[in-house]
Design a protein around this motif. Structure first.
Motif, mmCIF file in Angstrom:
data_model
loop_
_atom_site.group_PDB
_atom_site.id
_atom_site.type_symbol
_atom_site.label_atom_id
_atom_site.label_comp_id
_atom_site.label_asym_id
_atom_site.label_seq_id
_atom_site.Cartn_x
_atom_site.Cartn_y
_atom_site.Cartn_z
ATOM 1 N N UNK A 1 1.441 -5.998 3.935
ATOM 2 C CA UNK A 1 0.916 -6.738 4.865
ATOM 3 C C UNK A 1 0.003 -8.142 4.121
ATOM 4 N N UNK A 2 -1.228 -8.278 4.634
ATOM 5 C CA UNK A 2 -1.829 -9.597 3.999
ATOM 6 C C UNK A 2 -3.195 -9.330 4.183
ATOM 7 N N UNK A 3 -3.897 -9.867 3.370
ATOM 8 C CA UNK A 3 -5.328 -9.918 3.263
ATOM 9 C C UNK A 3 -5.749 -11.692 3.296
ATOM 10 N N UNK A 4 -6.550 -11.894 3.864
ATOM 11 C CA UNK A 4 -6.821 -13.482 4.034
ATOM 12 C C UNK A 4 -8.401 -13.539 4.445
ATOM 13 N N UNK A 5 -9.429 -13.713 3.495
ATOM 14 C CA UNK A 5 -10.773 -13.803 3.504
ATOM 15 C C UNK A 5 -11.148 -12.379 4.054
ATOM 16 N N UNK A 6 -12.329 -12.232 4.878
ATOM 17 C CA UNK A 6 -12.666 -10.853 5.122
ATOM 18 C C UNK A 6 -11.740 -10.276 6.108
ATOM 19 N N UNK B 1 -7.794 -8.112 6.883
ATOM 20 C CA UNK B 1 -6.663 -7.577 6.355
ATOM 21 C C UNK B 1 -5.782 -7.153 7.612
ATOM 22 N N UNK B 2 -4.494 -6.977 7.414
ATOM 23 C CA UNK B 2 -3.575 -6.440 8.435
ATOM 24 C C UNK B 2 -2.514 -5.925 7.772
ATOM 25 N N UNK B 3 -2.066 -4.679 8.097
ATOM 26 C CA UNK B 3 -0.984 -3.912 7.270
ATOM 27 C C UNK B 3 -0.041 -3.269 8.112
ATOM 28 N N UNK B 4 1.252 -2.789 7.924
ATOM 29 C CA UNK B 4 2.188 -1.995 8.676
ATOM 30 C C UNK B 4 2.960 -1.327 7.766
ATOM 31 N N UNK B 5 3.522 -0.185 8.335
ATOM 32 C CA UNK B 5 4.196 0.778 7.821
ATOM 33 C C UNK B 5 5.719 0.182 7.511
ATOM 34 N N UNK B 6 6.214 0.364 6.225
ATOM 35 C CA UNK B 6 7.667 0.015 6.122
ATOM 36 C C UNK B 6 8.475 1.342 6.253
ATOM 37 N N UNK C 1 0.807 -1.048 -0.079
ATOM 38 C CA UNK C 1 0.202 -0.003 -0.077
ATOM 39 C C UNK C 1 0.886 1.415 0.125
ATOM 40 N N UNK C 2 0.326 2.251 -0.418
ATOM 41 C CA UNK C 2 1.164 3.637 -0.518
ATOM 42 C C UNK C 2 -0.101 4.790 0.052
ATOM 43 N N UNK D 1 3.136 2.954 11.793
ATOM 44 C CA UNK D 1 1.378 2.776 12.089
ATOM 45 C C UNK D 1 1.309 1.263 11.605
ATOM 46 N N UNK D 2 0.137 0.731 12.083
ATOM 47 C CA UNK D 2 -0.317 -0.436 11.858
ATOM 48 C C UNK D 2 -1.934 -0.453 11.662
ATOM 49 N N UNK D 3 -2.560 -1.119 11.008
ATOM 50 C CA UNK D 3 -4.110 -1.183 10.553
ATOM 51 C C UNK D 3 -4.407 -2.608 10.488
#
Length: 293
Positions: free
Chosen positions: A191-196, A198-203, A177-178, A217-219
């Motif tokens: 991050x990743x998405x699996x079914x419904x 998703x989890x992402x973190x900033x690089x 993501x950007x 940040x993480x979401x």
């Protein structure tokens, strides 16, 4: 309500298809002394132009406590949105999501098949998909300047449709993501998405010379009972460790122009002579990010 695969969606982002659409709801902001706890109105739109990516536009408004109703996290997202009167824009952000590969869970292909997790993003456990993240359902009740409260509800129930723990293993799709906001921050996420879920973190997080310091940040996002639940942690204002910043519960809007789905639509109308209006598009003021507050 049945979900229909959006027209012209690129096959690469089929795993993200459940996000597509307009979502409206409510949530909480809090970050120590820098951001007092407060209830907020939120709107997210995920759209596409046929390319192998999604565009997410997020806008958050503070609310008018004199008109808004108290809510708890058992209130459906759209119903809650209709009981809040937005006051002014708090933050906006545009984010692009790309799917960059798919792997079978380790239980199916061995530990070596697991993609490396992004910083701050933990891969899901082996086996059937877990329940959507419980964190959005457990924020502290806001007691900030708005006076409008959102009471935390129970953790996700085991009988939630999206939280079932039976069925086939679901592949893990890697994400990049950007994001950018008008207060001077840009970020690269993985991050990743699996079914419904998703989890992402900033690089990496970049900022202009005058913007507020945000370092990480993480979401998390999850579909629970048809609502989009999300939460964000961040390290900012000189704080080194991640702390809870935002959470929300949003409902999918079938017709964004339908007056019944507008924020505050279930509240008594303002007197004709009263200044201002409750609809978000009638609010004045330049948008800023929460870190700029």
């Amino acid at each position: 309500m049945a979900f229909t695969l959006p027209d012209d969606l690129a096959p690469e982002i089929y795993p993200l298809a459940w996000l597509v659409g307009t979502w409206r709801g409510y949530g909480i902001l809090t970050y120590g002394q820098d951001v007092p706890e407060q209830a907020v109105y939120q709107e997210m739109t995920f759209d596409h132009d046929g390319g192998p990516y999604l565009r997410q536009t997020t806008t958050i408004w503070t609310v008018d406590a004199t008109r808004s109703r108290d809510l708890d996290f058992e209130t459906p997202g759209l119903q809650g949105a209709c009981l809040l009167a937005p006051a002014q824009i708090w933050s906006t952000e545009t984010t692009y999501w790309r799917a960059v590969g798919q792997e079978q869970p380790a239980a199916a292909q061995g530990e070596g098949a697991r993609p490396a997790p992004a910083q701050g993003a933990t891969l899901p456990a082996d086996g059937p998909r877990p329940a959507a993240p419980g964190k959005p359902t457990e924020p502290a009740a806001p007691t900030g300047s708005t006076g409008t409260s959102v009471t935390p509800g129970p953790a996700d129930s085991e009988d939630a449709p999206e939280g079932t723990r039976t069925g086939p293993l679901i592949p893990v799709t890697a994400l990049e993501l950007v994001s950018a906001d008008p207060a001077g921050h840009v970020a690269v996420w993985e991050g990743w998405i699996r079914g419904p879920r998703a989890q992402v973190g900033t690089q990496a997080v970049g900022r202009t010379r005058t913007s507020a310091p945000v370092t990480e940040m993480t979401r998390m996002f999850g579909l629970v009972g048809g609502d989009l639940m999300w939460t964000q942690d961040m390290a900012a204002f000189g704080v080194q460790e991640l702390r809870t910043y935002a959470s929300g519960r949003l409902g999918r809007v079938e017709d964004p122009e339908d007056p019944a789905t507008r924020p505050g639509s279930a509240l008594p109308p303002l007197p004709a002579t009263a200044p201002g209006a409750s609809a978000p598009d009638a609010q004045a003021g330049a948008p800023t990010t929460p870190a700029a507050r």
